[in-house]
Design an enzyme around this catalytic site. Structure first.
Site, mmCIF file in Angstrom:
data_model
loop_
_atom_site.group_PDB
_atom_site.id
_atom_site.type_symbol
_atom_site.label_atom_id
_atom_site.label_comp_id
_atom_site.label_asym_id
_atom_site.label_seq_id
_atom_site.Cartn_x
_atom_site.Cartn_y
_atom_site.Cartn_z
ATOM 1 N N GLY A 18 33.631 51.657 -16.474
ATOM 2 C CA GLY A 18 34.582 52.316 -17.405
ATOM 3 C C GLY A 18 34.623 51.685 -18.892
ATOM 4 N N ALA A 19 35.516 52.321 -19.632
ATOM 5 C CA ALA A 19 35.593 52.137 -20.963
ATOM 6 C C ALA A 19 35.721 50.548 -21.319
ATOM 7 C CB ALA A 19 36.533 52.902 -21.881
ATOM 8 N N VAL A 20 36.713 50.090 -20.492
ATOM 9 C CA VAL A 20 37.033 48.559 -20.730
ATOM 10 C C VAL A 20 35.863 47.656 -19.906
ATOM 11 C CG1 VAL A 20 38.576 46.644 -20.111
ATOM 12 C CG2 VAL A 20 39.553 48.713 -21.038
ATOM 13 N N ARG A 45 31.174 56.670 -6.341
ATOM 14 C CA ARG A 45 30.461 57.500 -7.254
ATOM 15 C C ARG A 45 29.561 56.865 -8.076
ATOM 16 N NH1 ARG A 45 35.831 58.970 -7.738
ATOM 17 N NH2 ARG A 45 36.345 57.133 -9.445
ATOM 18 N N CYS A 134 47.759 47.050 -23.789
ATOM 19 C CA CYS A 134 46.998 47.376 -25.173
ATOM 20 C C CYS A 134 47.789 47.247 -26.297
ATOM 21 C CB CYS A 134 45.815 48.036 -25.134
ATOM 22 S SG CYS A 134 46.675 49.801 -24.620
ATOM 23 N N ARG A 241 49.791 59.519 -29.021
ATOM 24 C CA ARG A 241 48.436 59.562 -28.771
ATOM 25 C C ARG A 241 47.976 60.207 -30.210
ATOM 26 N NH1 ARG A 241 45.699 56.510 -25.292
ATOM 27 N NH2 ARG A 241 46.786 57.298 -23.517
ATOM 28 N N HIS A 248 43.936 51.164 -31.655
ATOM 29 C CA HIS A 248 45.135 51.569 -31.841
ATOM 30 C C HIS A 248 45.904 51.062 -33.313
ATOM 31 C CE1 HIS A 248 45.014 52.750 -27.821
ATOM 32 N NE2 HIS A 248 45.974 51.544 -27.215
ATOM 33 N N GLN A 323 41.506 48.679 -29.424
ATOM 34 C CA GLN A 323 42.198 48.618 -27.855
ATOM 35 C C GLN A 323 41.180 48.033 -26.870
ATOM 36 O OE1 GLN A 323 41.271 51.037 -25.273
ATOM 37 N NE2 GLN A 323 42.954 50.243 -23.923
HETATM 38 P P1 A2P Z 1 33.665 55.218 -11.390
HETATM 39 O O1 A2P Z 1 32.842 55.162 -12.828
HETATM 40 O O2 A2P Z 1 32.732 54.768 -10.314
HETATM 41 O O3 A2P Z 1 34.665 56.090 -11.412
HETATM 42 P P2 A2P Z 1 37.957 54.246 -17.230
HETATM 43 O O4 A2P Z 1 39.379 53.621 -17.460
HETATM 44 O O5 A2P Z 1 36.948 54.366 -18.187
HETATM 45 O O6 A2P Z 1 38.494 55.613 -16.598
HETATM 46 O O7 A2P Z 1 37.078 53.638 -16.096
HETATM 47 C C1 A2P Z 1 37.868 53.248 -14.705
HETATM 48 C C2 A2P Z 1 36.825 52.346 -14.005
HETATM 49 O O8 A2P Z 1 37.477 52.090 -12.806
HETATM 50 C C3 A2P Z 1 35.576 52.924 -13.620
HETATM 51 O O9 A2P Z 1 34.572 52.037 -13.695
HETATM 52 C C4 A2P Z 1 35.712 53.573 -12.130
HETATM 53 O O10 A2P Z 1 34.617 53.648 -11.675
HETATM 54 C C5 A2P Z 1 36.626 52.365 -11.749
HETATM 55 N N1 A2P Z 1 37.395 53.037 -10.513
HETATM 56 C C6 A2P Z 1 38.109 54.147 -10.360
HETATM 57 N N2 A2P Z 1 38.384 54.151 -9.103
HETATM 58 C C7 A2P Z 1 38.135 53.224 -8.405
HETATM 59 C C8 A2P Z 1 37.983 52.780 -7.171
HETATM 60 N N3 A2P Z 1 38.849 53.201 -6.012
HETATM 61 N N4 A2P Z 1 37.399 51.476 -6.718
HETATM 62 C C9 A2P Z 1 36.629 50.866 -7.684
HETATM 63 N N5 A2P Z 1 36.730 51.357 -8.938
HETATM 64 C C10 A2P Z 1 37.333 52.346 -9.390
#
Ligand code: A2P
Length: 348
Positions: A18-20, A45, A134, A241, A248, A323
């Protein structure tokens, strides 16, 4: 987290894609966090995806309850639902969790920590430490320098929040919506509830029908009181937003118990950790999200008297902070550094 004479930890990053998550990896590497092992987790995924880390590539694994065997520290940034489901498993396996979601922040036994403000709160943790919202971090970190010498009794906050706060998909949506707008194409938004290109809107969290405040505003207000350890702090927030990628901005007017001058505030901000004064009236140069992006420090400027208060107790200012860094990943890694330092102090 068991004492480790070798000063290195087995770390899991949950939400690594994810972004963070990406910034967590960068902070761990850049700050040379002592790692014995680093495991990356995300949803099914992303299983098998490879992420760069310190000149190598690490494979992402699907997060399960068994992911935490042998892990000392788990940095969670995968949303509240994932934290609620998996953080207890991490703690049961012996890990300390630093959680970036809102799942545990207002839990009375969970410390909510900005290391520049309340590092002492870490002493009482029972396995989970919450990383604050944040906007709360970016708004109140600069104000702490003032609050500790002349108590702030009331503050009014307005935020200008970037796409990154809604995750990587929202950043992509901002880019695609802007491109479509410039090319005169129709664009159907999927992540955020309103058209994002060349627009702004009230924060995309739901409104409390009783107070009229949205979820983000409520978080900022409640978390500011908890982090300052001041339940009497009077605070009102408006969260918006804006079409900015990752930093931010925050406008704050605050009222102190005793009179205070802009010069005093400037001096206090100039000496405070984690913040940088950007207050150049001659060049009309003040904090901007573009300048704050990629910076650890929160930029602070436009320091001036709040002329609506004739008693001389009130000041207005404007801040901008990344952020993804101080608002999320950097603060979490700083918490981990504090935990490690305390553990090493206790072990020595
Ligand atoms: P994934 O990339 O496989 O969906 P963001 O805040 O940028 O949307 O990122 C969310 C993060 O949380 C991503 O790394 C996402 O993985 C992960 N994530 C979302 N749902 C789950 C889950 N059920 N189990 C583990 N990681 C998750």
């Amino acid at each position: 987290m068991s004492p480790s004479p070798s000063r290195s930890l087995a770390v899991a990053v949950v939400g690594a894609t994810g972004a963070v998550g990406v910034e967590l990896l960068r902070c761990l590497d850049q700050r040379r966090f002592p790692l014995k092992l680093l495991k990356l987790y995300a949803s099914a995924r992303s299983a098998g995806r490879r992420m760069p880390f310190a000149g190598r590539e690490l494979a992402v694994q699907e997060l399960t309850e068994k992911s935490f065997t042998g892990i000392d520290l788990a940095l969670f940034s995968a949303g509240g639902e994932t934290s609620r489901r998996f953080a207890p498993a991490a703690v049961a396996a012996g890990a300390v969790v630093v959680d970036n979601s809102s799942a545990f922040r207002m839990d009375a036994i969970v410390p909510l920590v900005v290391p520049e403000i309340n590092p002492e709160a870490l002493r009482t943790h029972r396995g989970i430490i919450a990383n604050p919202n944040c906007s709360a971090i970016i708004a109140i970190t600069p104000l702490w320098a003032i609050h500790r010498v002349n108590r702030i009794r009331r503050m009014i906050i307005s935020t200008y929040q970037a796409a990154s706060g809604a995750g990587a998909a929202a950043m992509t949506e901002l880019e695609e919506a802007t491109r479509a707008h410039l090319e005169g194409r129709e664009f159907q938004q999927k992540v955020l509830p309103h058209p994002y290109a060349f627009n702004l809107f009230s924060h995309n969290s739901s409104i409390d029908p009783e107070t009229g405040y949205n979820g983000e505003e409520t978080k900022v207000m409640q978390e500011a009181r908890k982090i300052f350890g001041d339940p009497e702090l009077r605070i009102s927030a408006t969260c918006v937003r804006v079409p900015v990628f990752r930093a931010h901005a925050v406008s704050v007017s605050f009222e102190c118990e005793r009179p205070i001058t802009p010069a005093e505030v400037r001096e206090l901000i100039a000496q405070a950790p984690g913040v940088k004064l950007v207050d150049d009236r001659a060049r009309n140069l003040f904090p901007m999200p573009r300048d704050a992006s990629g910076q650890d420090d929160i930029l602070v400027g436009r320091i001036r008297p709040d002329l609506s208060d004739p008693t001389g107790r009130s000041i207005s200012l404007f801040s901008a902070g990344d952020q993804l860094l101080k608002g999320a990943a950097l603060n979490a890694v700083q918490i981990a550094e504090q935990l490690l330092a305390a553990e090493l102090r206790a072990a020595s």
